[in-house]
Write an enzyme that holds these catalytic residues in place. Structure first.
Site, PDB file in Angstrom:
ATOM      1  N   ASN A 147      -8.704  -1.813  -1.049  1.00 25.24           N
ATOM      2  CA  ASN A 147      -9.165  -0.762  -0.136  1.00 25.24           C
ATOM      3  C   ASN A 147      -8.977   0.637  -0.705  1.00 25.24           C
ATOM      4  O   ASN A 147      -8.948   1.617   0.038  1.00 25.24           O
ATOM      5  CB  ASN A 147      -8.471  -0.890   1.223  1.00 25.24           C
ATOM      6  CG  ASN A 147      -6.955  -0.931   1.130  1.00 25.24           C
ATOM      7  OD1 ASN A 147      -6.380  -0.681   0.068  1.00 25.24           O
ATOM      8  ND2 ASN A 147      -6.305  -1.254   2.236  1.00 25.24           N
ATOM      9  N   HIS A 333      -3.202   4.536  11.308  1.00 25.80           N
ATOM     10  CA  HIS A 333      -3.348   4.121   9.908  1.00 25.80           C
ATOM     11  C   HIS A 333      -4.578   3.228   9.741  1.00 25.80           C
ATOM     12  O   HIS A 333      -4.494   2.008   9.805  1.00 25.80           O
ATOM     13  CB  HIS A 333      -2.085   3.395   9.462  1.00 25.80           C
ATOM     14  CG  HIS A 333      -1.980   3.238   7.974  1.00 25.80           C
ATOM     15  ND1 HIS A 333      -0.837   2.824   7.346  1.00 25.80           N
ATOM     16  CD2 HIS A 333      -2.880   3.457   6.971  1.00 25.80           C
ATOM     17  CE1 HIS A 333      -1.031   2.773   6.043  1.00 25.80           C
ATOM     18  NE2 HIS A 333      -2.269   3.160   5.796  1.00 25.80           N
TER      19      HIS A 333
END
Length: 393
Positions: A147, A333
């Site tokens: 990611n 997050h």
């Protein structure tokens, strides 16, 4: 047979999705630099599904149970009587996420007599006490690069949102207003600004590449200097330390892992050396910045804005001061948990498990701790020690 304990975040408040905004994902052939995408022997999910929540189960249940293993999935991870603590005592494998971390402290590791491997579904293994893992001979892995581009995109979005004053301007519209002066009184162009990244690894370098077309002057600091041809290609200015770099920058973005060398780096002293009215973006780890120093800098005007999506602890309590400080652009997050990223980190988690069950070597780039020492990506990016405790703990 193994017991796998997997900690994931809760499902959406309206329940697990029955449909999605898009019908699929674009094809990504590989990562910049040549690393290949995760390559498990198979997957039991549809790319683009919500895999990171408890009902998504990272697409692992069918695979694990067909092979005789036990999978326990929970979001209950905090407190002495949490499901995580109850199930940890005889778990062989722990899977956790940076977005909803189960902090594997030395105390928890001591109770987990069977624990052999800790897997981060994503990148960033600072929620594991790496020193305790080294001492116990526990393997620590993460799905490196899964990611990184997702986070880099989020960084660029946050820089533009802060500098262009996007969030307050959007709120004017939502509230039914039209006061242009209020919207633009804190709005600037990024063109011509100096921007620097603390760490220029996979994420930091991707941020610099994406900012180059905005005609910003690019700076970086890193313990590993980039090749000269990359510096020339992007017009980068290298600085030996963050202390050397930040006085030159209008925008600073933090893209370093959390370990004892970076914890508390952005404190009152360092922030005081930044340009007045600089912007700070932190999608790395919250404890790289001193929580209260950030609040003070925003209140005094030393910082014009702070954005990020990392907190300590996670989830952040309702009274966390970063929720109410001025001129912030905080999100939960999420930077590395887009549905695109989830497809990659779920596949990478399965790849790691397949290798571990078969006794095959785990990809070197996935290794953080192995054989009682930092290994693979860990030896490049981390320092031995512990970052799981409280502020400056």
């Amino acid at each position: 047979m193994a017991k796998i304990l997997c900690v994931l975040y809760d499902d959406p408040v309206d329940g697990y999705p029955k449909s999605y905004a898009r019908d699929g994902l674009p094809l990504v052939d590989g990562y910049p630099g040549g690393q290949t995408l995760p390559s498990p022997e198979g997957i039991d999910f549809i790319p683009g599904q919500l895999l990171g929540s408890v009902s998504g189960e990272l697409g692992l249940r069918s695979f694990l149970e067909k092979n005789g293993h036990t999978l326990v999935v929970t979001s209950d991870k905090d407190g002495a009587d949490s499901e995580f603590d109850r199930e940890l005592v005889d778990a062989d494998v722990v899977i956790s996420q940076p977005f909803w971390p189960a902090y594997l402290t030395a105390e928890r590791i001591a109770k987990a007599k069977n624990l052999k491997i800790a897997i981060t579904a994503g990148i960033g293994s600072d929620h594991v006490d790496l020193q305790a893992a080294i001492d116990r001979g526990i393997t620590v892995t993460e799905v490196t690069y899964s990611n990184s581009i997702s986070v880099a995109e989020h960084v660029v979005m946050m820089i533009l949102s802060l500098v262009r004053n996007y969030i307050p301007s959007y709120k004017i519209v939502v509230d039914g207003g039209w006061n242009i002066a209020d919207a633009v009184s804190r709005s600037y162009d990024v063109e011509g600004m100096d921007v620097g990244t603390v760490a220029a690894g996979r994420i930091g370098l991707a941020v610099l590449r994406r900012l180059k077309p905005f005609d910003m002057r690019l700076h970086y600091t890193d313990r590993h200097r980039l090749p000269a041809e990359v510096e020339q290609e992007l017009g980068l200015t290298f600085h030996p330390t963050a202390q050397d770099m930040v006085p030159h920058c209008d925008v600073v973005t933090i893209n370093a892992p959390l370990h004892p060398e970076t914890e508390g780096l952005f404190d009152d002293k360092l922030i005081s050396t930044m340009k007045r009215g600089a912007y700070l973006v932190n999608t790395a780890r919250a404890k790289i910045a001193d929580r209260d120093a950030i609040v003070r800098a925003l209140e005094s005007g030393q910082l014009a804005g702070y954005a990020g999506d990392v907190w300590f602890p996670q989830p952040a309590p309702a009274d966390h001061p970063w929720r109410t400080m001025p001129h912030h652009g905080m999100t939960p997050h999420i930077s590395g948990s887009s549905l695109s990223a989830q497809t990659r980190y779920a596949a990478g988690t399965r790849e790691i498990l397949e290798s571990w069950f078969a006794g095959r070597p785990i990809r070197d780039e996935y290794l953080i701790v192995d054989g009682g020492q930092l290994a693979g990506a860990g030896s490049h990016s981390y320092s031995a020690g512990n970052a799981t405790t409280g502020w400056n703990g």
